[in-house]
Design a protein around this motif. Sequence first.
Motif, mmCIF file in Angstrom:
data_model
loop_
_atom_site.group_PDB
_atom_site.id
_atom_site.type_symbol
_atom_site.label_atom_id
_atom_site.label_comp_id
_atom_site.label_asym_id
_atom_site.label_seq_id
_atom_site.Cartn_x
_atom_site.Cartn_y
_atom_site.Cartn_z
ATOM 1 N N ARG A 12 3.391 -1.328 1.674
ATOM 2 C CA ARG A 12 2.399 -1.084 0.623
ATOM 3 C C ARG A 12 1.187 -1.986 0.789
ATOM 4 N NH1 ARG A 12 6.166 -1.233 -4.535
ATOM 5 N NH2 ARG A 12 7.691 0.226 -3.766
ATOM 6 N N LEU A 13 1.438 -3.250 1.137
ATOM 7 C CA LEU A 13 0.335 -4.185 1.348
ATOM 8 C C LEU A 13 -0.523 -3.734 2.525
ATOM 9 C CD1 LEU A 13 -0.965 -6.825 0.440
ATOM 10 C CD2 LEU A 13 0.531 -8.016 2.038
ATOM 11 N N GLY A 14 0.115 -3.246 3.572
ATOM 12 C CA GLY A 14 -0.624 -2.728 4.719
ATOM 13 C C GLY A 14 -1.503 -1.548 4.340
ATOM 14 N N TRP A 15 -0.943 -0.631 3.551
ATOM 15 C CA TRP A 15 -1.729 0.522 3.091
ATOM 16 C C TRP A 15 -2.891 0.073 2.216
ATOM 17 C CZ3 TRP A 15 -2.274 5.116 4.887
ATOM 18 C CH2 TRP A 15 -1.235 5.726 5.579
ATOM 19 N N LEU A 16 -2.652 -0.902 1.354
ATOM 20 C CA LEU A 16 -3.703 -1.414 0.471
ATOM 21 C C LEU A 16 -4.845 -1.996 1.292
ATOM 22 C CD1 LEU A 16 -4.603 -2.166 -2.458
ATOM 23 C CD2 LEU A 16 -3.486 -4.348 -2.072
ATOM 24 N N ILE A 17 -4.514 -2.795 2.303
ATOM 25 C CA ILE A 17 -5.539 -3.396 3.156
ATOM 26 C C ILE A 17 -6.279 -2.317 3.937
ATOM 27 C CG2 ILE A 17 -5.881 -4.882 5.176
ATOM 28 C CD1 ILE A 17 -3.571 -6.625 4.022
#
Length: 51
Positions: A18-23
């Motif tokens: 999720r953090l990767g997608w957010l970035i």
Amino acid sequence: MNRASTHRDRADGGTLKRLGWLILIWVCSVAALGVFALGMRIVMSLVGMTR
């Protein structure tokens, strides 16, 4: 291996994903804004709105 550790491992992987997608979404939106701003500058210079 108990269920708690398996669930926690899966949750940590999901959190990183999720953090990767957010970035990724943030970087793409900043890039899109930059392209839009560049386009606006080009249009403004073509119609004579230069400083």
